[in-house]
Scaffold this active site. Structure first.
Site, PDB file in Angstrom:
ATOM      1  N   ARG A 139       0.840  -1.203   0.000  1.00 57.75           N
ATOM      2  CA  ARG A 139       0.000   0.000   0.000  1.00 57.75           C
ATOM      3  C   ARG A 139       0.872   1.248   0.000  1.00 57.75           C
ATOM      4  O   ARG A 139       1.849   1.335   0.738  1.00 57.75           O
ATOM      5  CB  ARG A 139      -0.909   0.013   1.242  1.00 57.75           C
ATOM      6  CG  ARG A 139      -1.845  -1.167   1.256  1.00 57.75           C
ATOM      7  CD  ARG A 139      -2.821  -1.115   2.412  1.00 57.75           C
ATOM      8  NE  ARG A 139      -3.619  -2.346   2.406  1.00 57.75           N
ATOM      9  CZ  ARG A 139      -4.526  -2.659   3.308  1.00 57.75           C
ATOM     10  NH1 ARG A 139      -4.778  -1.819   4.300  1.00 57.75           N
ATOM     11  NH2 ARG A 139      -5.193  -3.780   3.226  1.00 57.75           N
TER      12      ARG A 139
ATOM     13  N   ARG B 114       2.454   0.906  10.336  1.00 62.46           N
ATOM     14  CA  ARG B 114       1.958   1.283   9.004  1.00 62.46           C
ATOM     15  C   ARG B 114       3.105   1.237   8.002  1.00 62.46           C
ATOM     16  O   ARG B 114       3.923   2.145   7.946  1.00 62.46           O
ATOM     17  CB  ARG B 114       1.333   2.680   9.061  1.00 62.46           C
ATOM     18  CG  ARG B 114       0.450   3.045   7.889  1.00 62.46           C
ATOM     19  CD  ARG B 114      -0.223   4.389   8.104  1.00 62.46           C
ATOM     20  NE  ARG B 114      -1.059   4.395   9.303  1.00 62.46           N
ATOM     21  CZ  ARG B 114      -2.315   3.927   9.347  1.00 62.46           C
ATOM     22  NH1 ARG B 114      -2.871   3.449   8.260  1.00 62.46           N
ATOM     23  NH2 ARG B 114      -2.989   3.954  10.466  1.00 62.46           N
TER      24      ARG B 114
ATOM     25  N   SER C  46      -9.861  -6.546  10.503  1.00 66.34           N
ATOM     26  CA  SER C  46     -11.054  -5.831  10.101  1.00 66.34           C
ATOM     27  C   SER C  46     -11.890  -6.808   9.288  1.00 66.34           C
ATOM     28  O   SER C  46     -11.417  -7.335   8.284  1.00 66.34           O
ATOM     29  CB  SER C  46     -10.642  -4.627   9.261  1.00 66.34           C
ATOM     30  OG  SER C  46     -11.740  -3.810   8.992  1.00 66.34           O
TER      31      SER C  46
ATOM     32  N   ARG D  63       1.566  -6.730  12.760  1.00 70.63           N
ATOM     33  CA  ARG D  63       0.988  -6.115  13.958  1.00 70.63           C
ATOM     34  C   ARG D  63       0.856  -7.127  15.084  1.00 70.63           C
ATOM     35  O   ARG D  63       0.919  -6.771  16.266  1.00 70.63           O
ATOM     36  CB  ARG D  63      -0.372  -5.480  13.631  1.00 70.63           C
ATOM     37  CG  ARG D  63      -0.218  -4.227  12.784  1.00 70.63           C
ATOM     38  CD  ARG D  63      -1.511  -3.464  12.613  1.00 70.63           C
ATOM     39  NE  ARG D  63      -1.301  -2.289  11.760  1.00 70.63           N
ATOM     40  CZ  ARG D  63      -2.238  -1.418  11.439  1.00 70.63           C
ATOM     41  NH1 ARG D  63      -3.475  -1.580  11.893  1.00 70.63           N
ATOM     42  NH2 ARG D  63      -1.967  -0.392  10.673  1.00 70.63           N
TER      43      ARG D  63
END
Length: 414
Positions: free
Chosen positions: A261, A276, A351, A388
């Site tokens: 990303r 991130r 998520s 993470r």
RNA sequence: CGGGAGAUGGUAGAGCGGUUGAAUACACCGGUCUUGAAAACCGGCGAGGGUAACACCUCCGGGGGUUCGAAUCCCCCUCUCCCGGCCA
């Protein structure tokens, strides 16, 4: 893509739903009008085209019977002068509609809370008590140097900022986590896949990353290929433009992939540490389901991700996202946030979303039931974000001397 | 990257200017038979749009062209397969 017929027939309802996601009524009004114009333009073209088809067929019959065709020819020629303009009008209407319809987000479910951003999300429950420390727990970037698991500087040297290197035990735990996650998911019914890390534009469009979020993607130069931002893209699109036998539903899939990303728009956020990154490892779950069972599968997926964290004895909480924080394709999302004692806060580690038929409509993923084709529901969720998780282990399992204990479930993977 | 072949429905595979949205086989679905299953037999069976339902429109890899009419002829692109080169 949202259901345009639904907008046409239930405009008020549709616009109040999308208001939760911050879409204005004007946008929806425009969409509705474009849809109507397209239908009118198509109808106008089709009438003339039907006439032409009929005359052409007649022409053939005349020829066969050796009849005079000059009059027929004149009629056809006259008709044919009108057709290109009608077709052009229809095509313009179509491209205008497509342009807008592909950037309007999905409807949130009715039980999704109102709200503007993450502050309006609703905590559903907490799982496991955070450990109490008799010293001040460090953040993972401080632990990185003492345990030697992460080399931030050399990652930057090799690539650029937001890249890092895992080293020694850090690298091995990353790999152990991936294997543990995949095995766990497989035991819960998910079939394992190994996938292309580059997908073409049509696939990215199917799951909703394109055309709206091109800036977030790494594109391969001179190719119609992008590095995948999540395994959700290849997994969901495995069935792109296919019709699934309803007996084969649900289809539960899992895969480990690196994810890429650009993190455009997040300048300054989480610049320290490994929260991130431009490249990170993730194990993903994707489900294709019958519309009647997608809620049930959603709950199962949330439970699965939560169970992974519980197995690692990592405290976490479940959060229902409010309308304003919901992603583009999602109708409903539950985030799982893991406790980071060094940061003294919960941070997203998974998520899980139900996109209902939003992606299925774009990607043309259908199932056949009683001879009819319907859109499936697609769901996706992380189980889990690997990097993470590594961080969470570092911060939760740290000892006063800067060493880190290893979660018991990982022992057999090391 | 060079040389050759090809791209048609879930799959295999015909069609090569008109009534062909497309033969045939297999798969699939429904029925008869059977305690049940298999076999056999009968029937159905591409997708998208449109319609109350029909009608009607579009689609034979994608785009353009020729023609009254194109899956069929011409051009461009993409992809796949085989042979060679390079290479994990």
């Amino acid at each position: 893509m949202i259901d345009l017929k639904y907008i046409q027939n239930n405009f008020e309802e549709a616009s109040s739903k999308l208001a939760k996601k911050g879409v204005s009524k004007d946008t929806l009004e425009e969409l509705k009008n474009l849809f109507t114009s397209l239908k009118e333009a198509n109808a106008a073209y089709e009438v003339s085209k039907a006439e032409q088809n009929k005359l052409s067929k007649q022409f053939g019959e005349y020829k066969q019977k050796n009849l005079d065709t000059t009059e027929l020819k004149t009629q056809i020629d006259e008709l044919k002068t009108k057709l290109p303009a009608l077709l052009e009008t229809a095509r313009i209407a179509e491209s205008k509609l497509e342009e807008l319809s592909f950037i309007v987000p999905n409807f949130p479910d009715d039980n999704v809370p109102e709200g503007a951003d993450e502050n309006d999300n609703i905590e559903l429950k907490k799982v496991l008590e955070p450990r109490t420390f008799n010293f001040t727990p460090k953040e993972h970037w401080d632990l990185a140097s003492s345990c030697g698991w992460i080399d931030f500087e050399r990652g930057v040297k090799l690539a650029k900022s937001r890249f890092s290197v895992l080293r020694g035990e850090g690298a091995r735990i990353e790999r152990a986590l991936i294997n543990f996650f995949l095995d766990f998911n497989r035991k819960n019914g998910f079939e394992e896949f190994n996938l292309p890390l580059m997908n073409n534009a049509s696939m990215l469009k199917g799951t909703g990353q394109l055309p709206k979020f091109e800036d977030d993607l790494f594109r391969i130069e001179d190719e119609d290929l992008y590095l995948i931002p999540t395994a959700e893209v290849p997994l969901t699109n495995l069935y792109n433009d296919e019709i699934i036998n309803d007996k084969d539903l649900p289809i539960l899939m899992t895969a480990y992939t690196p994810c890429f990303r650009k993190e455009a728009g997040s300048a300054g956020r989480d610049t320290r540490g490994m929260i991130r990154q431009h490249q990170f490892d993730k194990v993903e779950m994707v489900a294709l389901s019958h519309p009647n069972s997608s809620d049930e599968i959603f709950e199962m997926m949330v439970q699965n991700a939560s169970d992974l964290l519980s197995a690692l004895k990592l405290p976490h909480r479940l959060v229902m996202l409010c309308g304003g924080d919901l992603g583009f394709s999602a109708a409903k999302t539950v985030d799982i946030e893991v406790w980071l004692p060094g940061q003294n806060q919960y941070r997203e580690i998974s998520s899980i979303s139900n996109t209902r038929d939003f992606q299925a409509r774009r990607a043309k993923i259908r199932y056949k039931e009683d001879g009819k084709n319907n859109l499936v529901h697609t769901l996706n969720g992380s189980a889990l974000a690997v990097g993470r998780t590594l961080i969470a282990i570092m911060e939760n399992y740290q000892q006063e001397d800067g060493t880190i204990l290893i979660p018991k479930v990982l022992e057999k993977y090391l």
